[in-house]
Enzyme design. Structure first.
Site, PDB file in Angstrom:
ATOM      1  N   ASN A 117       0.822  -1.219   0.000  1.00  0.00           N
ATOM      2  CA  ASN A 117       0.000   0.000   0.000  1.00  0.00           C
ATOM      3  C   ASN A 117       0.853   1.265   0.000  1.00  0.00           C
ATOM      4  O   ASN A 117       0.341   2.361   0.229  1.00  0.00           O
ATOM      5  CB  ASN A 117      -0.951   0.006   1.194  1.00  0.00           C
ATOM      6  CG  ASN A 117      -0.215   0.177   2.516  1.00  0.00           C
ATOM      7  OD1 ASN A 117       0.998   0.005   2.590  1.00  0.00           O
ATOM      8  ND2 ASN A 117      -0.955   0.506   3.567  1.00  0.00           N
TER       9      ASN A 117
ATOM     10  N   GLU B 163       3.197   2.202   2.156  1.00  0.00           N
ATOM     11  CA  GLU B 163       3.768   2.593   3.446  1.00  0.00           C
ATOM     12  C   GLU B 163       5.194   2.055   3.572  1.00  0.00           C
ATOM     13  O   GLU B 163       5.539   1.022   2.998  1.00  0.00           O
ATOM     14  CB  GLU B 163       2.904   2.068   4.596  1.00  0.00           C
ATOM     15  CG  GLU B 163       1.563   2.762   4.706  1.00  0.00           C
ATOM     16  CD  GLU B 163       0.745   2.253   5.882  1.00  0.00           C
ATOM     17  OE1 GLU B 163       1.230   1.336   6.596  1.00  0.00           O
ATOM     18  OE2 GLU B 163      -0.378   2.758   6.086  1.00  0.00           O
TER      19      GLU B 163
ATOM     20  N   GLN C  87       9.517  26.432  -2.803  1.00  0.00           N
ATOM     21  CA  GLN C  87       8.312  26.948  -2.137  1.00  0.00           C
ATOM     22  C   GLN C  87       8.708  27.567  -0.802  1.00  0.00           C
ATOM     23  O   GLN C  87       8.355  27.083   0.269  1.00  0.00           O
ATOM     24  CB  GLN C  87       7.285  25.821  -1.958  1.00  0.00           C
ATOM     25  CG  GLN C  87       6.793  25.244  -3.276  1.00  0.00           C
ATOM     26  CD  GLN C  87       5.681  24.223  -3.080  1.00  0.00           C
ATOM     27  OE1 GLN C  87       4.825  24.378  -2.213  1.00  0.00           O
ATOM     28  NE2 GLN C  87       5.695  23.174  -3.890  1.00  0.00           N
TER      29      GLN C  87
ATOM     30  N   ASP D 258      18.905  34.418 -15.422  1.00  0.00           N
ATOM     31  CA  ASP D 258      17.805  35.357 -15.179  1.00  0.00           C
ATOM     32  C   ASP D 258      18.182  36.246 -13.996  1.00  0.00           C
ATOM     33  O   ASP D 258      19.228  36.056 -13.367  1.00  0.00           O
ATOM     34  CB  ASP D 258      16.476  34.635 -14.929  1.00  0.00           C
ATOM     35  CG  ASP D 258      16.539  33.645 -13.767  1.00  0.00           C
ATOM     36  OD1 ASP D 258      17.266  33.913 -12.788  1.00  0.00           O
ATOM     37  OD2 ASP D 258      15.866  32.601 -13.835  1.00  0.00           O
TER      38      ASP D 258
ATOM     39  N   LYS E 285      14.989  38.449 -18.904  1.00  0.00           N
ATOM     40  CA  LYS E 285      13.828  37.745 -19.452  1.00  0.00           C
ATOM     41  C   LYS E 285      12.618  38.030 -18.588  1.00  0.00           C
ATOM     42  O   LYS E 285      12.729  38.492 -17.457  1.00  0.00           O
ATOM     43  CB  LYS E 285      14.069  36.231 -19.480  1.00  0.00           C
ATOM     44  CG  LYS E 285      14.123  35.612 -18.090  1.00  0.00           C
ATOM     45  CD  LYS E 285      14.085  34.114 -18.137  1.00  0.00           C
ATOM     46  CE  LYS E 285      14.127  33.559 -16.709  1.00  0.00           C
ATOM     47  NZ  LYS E 285      12.855  33.118 -16.204  1.00  0.00           N
TER      48      LYS E 285
ATOM     49  N   ASP F  92      15.903  21.868 -13.793  1.00  0.00           N
ATOM     50  CA  ASP F  92      14.723  21.013 -13.667  1.00  0.00           C
ATOM     51  C   ASP F  92      14.245  20.591 -15.057  1.00  0.00           C
ATOM     52  O   ASP F  92      14.722  19.608 -15.610  1.00  0.00           O
ATOM     53  CB  ASP F  92      13.633  21.747 -12.890  1.00  0.00           C
ATOM     54  CG  ASP F  92      12.483  20.839 -12.493  1.00  0.00           C
ATOM     55  OD1 ASP F  92      12.441  19.674 -12.939  1.00  0.00           O
ATOM     56  OD2 ASP F  92      11.601  21.280 -11.733  1.00  0.00           O
ATOM     57  N   THR F  93      13.364  21.363 -15.678  1.00  0.00           N
ATOM     58  CA  THR F  93      12.926  21.017 -17.031  1.00  0.00           C
ATOM     59  C   THR F  93      13.857  21.604 -18.090  1.00  0.00           C
ATOM     60  O   THR F  93      13.687  21.331 -19.276  1.00  0.00           O
ATOM     61  CB  THR F  93      11.501  21.513 -17.293  1.00  0.00           C
ATOM     62  OG1 THR F  93      11.463  22.935 -17.145  1.00  0.00           O
ATOM     63  CG2 THR F  93      10.518  20.877 -16.320  1.00  0.00           C
TER      64      THR F  93
ATOM     65  N   GLY G  72      14.155  24.519 -19.359  1.00  0.00           N
ATOM     66  CA  GLY G  72      13.643  25.539 -20.265  1.00  0.00           C
ATOM     67  C   GLY G  72      14.416  26.842 -20.171  1.00  0.00           C
ATOM     68  O   GLY G  72      14.853  27.408 -21.190  1.00  0.00           O
TER      69      GLY G  72
END
Length: 314
Positions: A33, A35, A93, A166, A189, A221-222, A224
């Site tokens: 499950n 855990e 975050q 940036d 940018k 990360d991506t 871009g």
């Protein structure tokens, strides 16, 4: 005593070998499950415990595994518990941009504290303010000496320009500029308000024509932003473009974007494992293990972690 989760055991093994200790035997099981079960197979009572865990995708699984390991150590009477998180999860975050948003980087620090951690060690936090989120010591290491030493050994610094991809990375680029005594350029940018998630590069501030341009960032990360920045530099006459970043997150289209962009070389550290099956041409991965091992040794001996960063190449 040194402990590792399952996210990047090769890094922990390298740290253990440099310290001349064995990784503590443990059982880590994911039940049907999802855990997670943890048990250490030798006594940890009275130990100075260092729990190493990288946080690639799936981040939540590896974060929970590390928290459970810390809780197990606390309940087994470890004397002091240090969380070693080379890449700090949820680091982006770190503040509220809009109402009704969380500050997840602070929540992660609270979770480590509640689980029983006495100290956190991390490398190149996305923002310095995260150091204040934890109710105890947080050792903020930097991979800049590792990366800068490699660049200075393999490239001619006389025609090198450090480039911030940036405005948010200008402070990091300025540190690189000081370390390598190289001039600084900035990619200006902004996000196009008419196109969702679309970044438009406007101009390059600084001298890049005919020069080797080193794009620096704390993470990719991506890819871009870094790839658009590289293309902008080529359009502005850069002779060649290289990239140096500490954390290779490399989500989604990252590999395709990096391979399609004319980088001379892309330099990472192994704070995170390269995703399985992902191939990035011209990628070089440097080991962060010596830095972690030195820092762990200094903490164990009640020495100075700050002294590790004196004498960067310049």
């Amino acid at each position: 005593m040194l402990f590792t989760g399952r996210a990047n055991p090769e890094l922990a093994q390298s740290v253990a070998e440099l310290l001349g200790v064995e990784l503590t035997r443990r059982r880590l099981i994911s039940y049907a499950n999802s855990e997670i079960y943890v048990r250490f197979e030798e006594s940890v009572r009275g130990s100075d415990a260092f729990v190493i865990q990288s946080h690639p995708a799936p981040v939540n699984e590896w974060l929970m595994e590390q928290l459970i390991m810390v809780d197990a150590l606390k309940r087994a009477s470890a004397k002091r518990i240090t969380v070693v998180a080379p890449y700090y999860p949820y680091a982006r975050q770190d503040k509220k941009h809009l109402g009704r948003e969380p500050i997840s980087a602070r929540l992660v620090a609270d979770l480590f504290w509640a689980a029983g951690a006495d100290r956190i060690m991390s490398v190149d936090l996305h923002t310095a303010q995260i150091q204040g989120f934890f109710n105890g010591p947080l050792d903020h290491l930097t991979a800049l000496p590792v990366l800068a030493e490699y660049v200075s050994a393999n490239y001619d610094l006389t025609d090198l320009t450090i480039v911030s991809p940036d405005a948010g990375r200008v402070r990091l680029a300025d540190t690189w500029s000081d370390a390598l005594s190289a001039p600084l350029a900035i990619i200006h940018k902004r996000h196009d308000p008419n196109i969702a998630n679309q970044v438009v590069v406007h101009e390059v501030v600084g001298e890049v024509k005919g020069r080797t341009c080193l794009l620096v960032d704390d993470m990719v990360d991506t890819a871009g932003t870094i790839c658009q920045a590289a293309n902008a530099l080529i359009e502005h006459g850069a002779r060649r473009v290289i990239c140096a970043a500490t954390h290779p997150i490399l989500s989604g289209p990252a590999a395709d974007r990096l391979n399609a962009t004319p980088f001379e070389e892309i330099i990472f550290t192994n704070t995170l494992p390269i995703p399985e099956g992902m191939h990035i041409e011209k990628a070089t991965v440097l080991s962060i293990a010596p830095l972690l091992a030195q820092a762990i040794h200094e903490i164990f001996e009640d020495g100075s972690v700050t002294n590790l960063f004196h004498g960067s190449p310049g």
